[in-house]
Scaffold this active site. Structure first.
Site, PDB file in Angstrom:
ATOM      1  N   ASP A 102      -0.564  -2.305  -2.829  1.00 44.07           N
ATOM      2  CA  ASP A 102      -0.016  -2.675  -1.764  1.00 44.07           C
ATOM      3  C   ASP A 102       0.640  -3.751  -2.035  1.00 44.07           C
ATOM      4  OD1 ASP A 102      -1.059   0.614  -0.480  1.00 44.07           O
ATOM      5  OD2 ASP A 102      -2.420  -0.764   0.862  1.00 44.07           O
TER       6      ASP A 102
HETATM    7  N1  URA Z   1      -6.291   0.859  -1.414  1.00 46.71           N
HETATM    8  C1  URA Z   1      -5.742  -0.158  -0.189  1.00 46.71           C
HETATM    9  O1  URA Z   1      -6.009   0.616   1.061  1.00 46.71           O
HETATM   10  N2  URA Z   1      -4.464  -1.135  -1.202  1.00 46.71           N
HETATM   11  C2  URA Z   1      -4.276  -1.082  -1.877  1.00 46.71           C
HETATM   12  O2  URA Z   1      -3.073  -1.901  -2.009  1.00 46.71           O
HETATM   13  C3  URA Z   1      -4.989  -0.460  -3.234  1.00 46.71           C
HETATM   14  C4  URA Z   1      -6.406   0.244  -2.335  1.00 46.71           C
END
Ligand code: URA
Length: 243
Positions: A102
């Site tokens: 993310d």
């Molecule tokens: N899980 C999440 O919620 N976000 C990420 O970036 C990676 C794994």
């Protein structure tokens, strides 16, 4: 097998654009099997040792680049600020991210040109471990640990067992997953009534983020590549396909 054009291969190795590497070749700074070759269109014989500016060049069929992704970058080619902006000097055209982090997540993001490797690393069948450092709003509990170990139910689907552990501080935990669903870590803790306030990926299979500075990228070492291919059942296949 017919050899690859020298200029094409050098550009693919990330030594510059086709024009730039053609100039490099013409300038006499490239040797094949010890002999200077000045023709950019020269077809490199299979297995011929290559030197650029006096240094041996390891010819790779595939590239694998490990990035320490900072927060604020998007795992996308089209949206910005893009993680690809951090991969200057690497042949970005052919590199694809192995899963996504993310925008606000930091840590280990792998890119590869090998589609089969990418597929295996992301497919739950191969159960490649992804280890995260997670800071939580509220302390994690033994019940969370048990629920994750038994496989949490998320959107009607049973997740694979996940390991949750912590040291002194139960708001600062490590979580190891063996699959990679959309926003999985955040949604797992949300399902337990908690909230992720900071997330960083520390490891992917045998690869460790280590002390790579934030925002920097590097090629995998030969040992890391071998371990990675091994982890997804592609070991012993000369994965780099040395020319
Ligand atoms: N899980 C999440 O919620 N976000 C990420 O970036 C990676 C794994």
């Amino acid at each position: 097998m017919r050899g690859e054009r020298l200029d094409k291969l050098l550009a693919r190795m990330g030594l510059g654009s086709r024009k730039e590497v053609a100039r490099l070749v013409r300038s006499g700074r490239v040797r094949v099997a010890g002999e200077v070759v000045q023709d950019p269109g020269y077809l490199l014989p299979e297995g011929a040792p290559l030197e650029v500016e006096g240094r041996p060049l390891r010819v790779r069929r595939h590239h694998h680049v490990l990035l320490h992704k900072p927060a604020g970058y998007v795992t996308s080619r089209t949206e910005g600020p893009s993680v690809y902006a951090l991969l200057q000097g690497f042949p970005t055209r052919d590199l694809s991210p192995v899963g996504r982090l993310d925008k606000d997540t930091e840590g280990l993001l792998l890119f590869t040109t090998d589609g089969e490797l990418l597929h295996r690393l992301t497919h739950p069948r191969h159960k490649v471990a992804k280890r995260y450092l997670v800071h939580l709003l509220n302390p994690a509990t033994a019940e969370d640990q048990k629920a994750f170990r038994e496989g949490l139910l998320l959107d009607g689907k049973r997740l694979l067992p996940a390991e949750l552990c912590w040291g002194e501080d139960p708001t600062c935990v490590e979580l190891t997953l063996r699959e990679g669903r959309f926003h999985q870590v955040k949604r797992m803790f949300a399902a337990r009534g908690n909230r992720v306030v900071y997330l960083k990926r520390l490891a992917l299979g045998p690869l460790l983020l280590g002390d790579l500075p934030k925002g920097e990228a590097r090629l995998l070492t030969e040992a890391e590549e071998a371990a990675l291919y091994q982890a997804v059942g592609l070991g012993g296949q000369n994965p780099q396909g040395e020319v």
